[in-house]
Design a protein around this motif. Structure first.
Motif, short mmCIF file in Angstrom:
data_model
loop_
_atom_site.label_atom_id
_atom_site.label_comp_id
_atom_site.label_asym_id
_atom_site.label_seq_id
_atom_site.Cartn_x
_atom_site.Cartn_y
_atom_site.Cartn_z
N VAL A 14 93.43 41.20 25.53
CA VAL A 14 92.11 41.34 26.16
C VAL A 14 92.05 42.64 26.94
O VAL A 14 91.07 43.40 26.87
N ASP A 15 93.09 42.92 27.71
CA ASP A 15 93.12 44.13 28.53
C ASP A 15 93.02 45.38 27.67
O ASP A 15 92.27 46.31 27.98
N MET A 16 93.75 45.41 26.57
CA MET A 16 93.82 46.63 25.75
C MET A 16 92.72 46.73 24.70
O MET A 16 92.26 47.83 24.39
N MET A 17 92.31 45.58 24.13
CA MET A 17 91.44 45.62 22.95
C MET A 17 90.02 45.12 23.19
O MET A 17 89.10 45.54 22.48
N ARG A 18 89.84 44.22 24.16
CA ARG A 18 88.51 43.62 24.32
C ARG A 18 88.29 43.19 25.77
O ARG A 18 88.22 42.00 26.09
N PRO A 19 88.21 44.15 26.71
CA PRO A 19 88.04 43.79 28.13
C PRO A 19 86.79 42.95 28.40
O PRO A 19 86.75 42.23 29.41
N ARG A 20 85.80 43.03 27.52
CA ARG A 20 84.58 42.23 27.70
C ARG A 20 84.89 40.75 27.86
O ARG A 20 84.18 40.03 28.55
N ILE A 21 85.94 40.30 27.20
CA ILE A 21 86.31 38.88 27.30
C ILE A 21 86.72 38.55 28.73
O ILE A 21 86.36 37.50 29.28
N GLY A 22 87.47 39.44 29.36
CA GLY A 22 87.86 39.23 30.74
C GLY A 22 86.66 39.20 31.67
O GLY A 22 86.57 38.33 32.55
N PHE A 23 85.74 40.13 31.48
CA PHE A 23 84.53 40.14 32.31
C PHE A 23 83.66 38.91 32.07
O PHE A 23 83.05 38.38 33.00
N ALA A 24 83.62 38.46 30.82
CA ALA A 24 82.87 37.23 30.52
C ALA A 24 83.49 36.03 31.20
O ALA A 24 82.79 35.16 31.74
N ALA A 25 84.82 35.96 31.19
CA ALA A 25 85.51 34.85 31.87
C ALA A 25 85.19 34.85 33.35
O ALA A 25 84.92 33.80 33.95
N ILE A 26 85.22 36.04 33.98
CA ILE A 26 84.89 36.13 35.40
C ILE A 26 83.46 35.69 35.65
O ILE A 26 83.19 34.93 36.60
N ARG A 27 82.53 36.15 34.82
CA ARG A 27 81.12 35.77 35.01
C ARG A 27 80.93 34.27 34.93
O ARG A 27 80.24 33.67 35.76
N ALA A 28 81.55 33.63 33.94
CA ALA A 28 81.39 32.18 33.78
C ALA A 28 82.06 31.43 34.93
O ALA A 28 81.50 30.46 35.47
N LEU A 29 83.26 31.85 35.32
CA LEU A 29 83.96 31.18 36.40
C LEU A 29 83.20 31.30 37.72
O LEU A 29 83.11 30.33 38.49
N GLU A 30 82.64 32.47 37.99
CA GLU A 30 81.87 32.65 39.22
C GLU A 30 80.59 31.81 39.18
O GLU A 30 80.20 31.23 40.21
#
Length: 252
Positions: A14-30
């Motif tokens: 996720v960090d190297m290839m698709r950071p959007r997934i990390g940001f999506a996880a943060i958005r949903a968790l928040e």
């Protein structure tokens, strides 16, 4: 309710290839009421080393990860395979280490795949999210078999207005990625993903969804090489309302 103190373990891919997934996880968790932190000390969970039989380096990475994640109430991971490594395999790595075993067990007990955490612990559903599309869902091996991730993402996706889910024949069958397996046995991996791509195309879906980026990259690549127009996303991207962005492989 007080916010839940959650550490997001981002994962290497996720960090190297698709950071959007990390940001999506943060958005949903928040949105679900969590206070999310991304610990700076995290790197790799050690899964590739463990799968390759390099237990010494796997243990070293596991120790580094445990130290980074210990301070938090919960650890949430947008990957069934990485969450499964921490939750299922860390205690095995340190089974004969009286110093590290209890620490590994403590971190394992509070580690969750992101969609399971949102569904089971937070009892949350996306609100005001819509997408007029037909999707099909692939159940990734580690998430399904190690963590029981099956109904949770589907319950979350059901709350997205306009999204329909087409059944996928062999939805629980491996896509052929398997981490280092696809590097060691490329011909076998390609044959497996070829069958998977055929089944995905046969659904008539617009979108392919799953919970592990490795699997998604493998399937999206095969679909693209075969000329398919099906677009691939991590399910958390749609759940977080980020399904209007570029699909996997479409980034500039």
């Amino acid at each position: 309710m007080m916010p839940r103190n959650v550490a997001l373990f981002v994962t290497c891919l996720v960090d190297m290839m698709r950071p959007r997934i990390g940001f999506a996880a943060i958005r949903a968790l928040e949105a679900a009421g969590c206070d999310v932190v991304v610990p700076e000390g995290q790197t790799c969970c050690g899964q590739p080393a463990l799968n390759s039989g390099d237990r010494d380096h796997a243990a070293a990475l596991a120790k580094q990860t445990i130290v980074a994640l210990e301070p938090y109430e919960a650890v949430v991971v947008p990957s069934g395979s990485c969450a499964g490594t921490i939750r299922c395999h860390y205690p095995e790595i340190f089974a004969h280490d009286p110093e590290w075993l209890p620490r590994a067990q403590a971190v394992a007990r509070k580690t969750w795949e992101v969609m399971a955490y949102l569904d089971e612990i937070c009892g949350w559903r996306p609100e005001g999210v819509s997408m007029d599309a037909m999707a099909t869902y692939h159940d990734s091996c580690s998430g399904l078999r190690e963590l029981g991730i099956k109904a949770q993402p589907r319950r979350l996706l059901k709350a997205i207005d306009g999204l329909r889910i087409a059944p996928l024949q062999g939805e629980e069958t491996c896509c052929g990625f398997g981490g280092t397996f696809c590097v060691k046995y490329p011909a076998i991996s390609n044959a497996i993903v070829g069958e998977k791509a055929y089944a995905i195309d046969a659904t008539g879906a617009d979108l392919l969804l799953a919970g592990d980026l490795g699997c998604l990259m493998n399937m999206a690549g095969k679909l693209h090489r075969q000329g398919s127009k099906i677009r691939a996303f991590h399910a958390i991207e749609l759940i977080a309302g980020m399904g209007d962005g570029p699909a996997i492989g479409e980034e500039a």
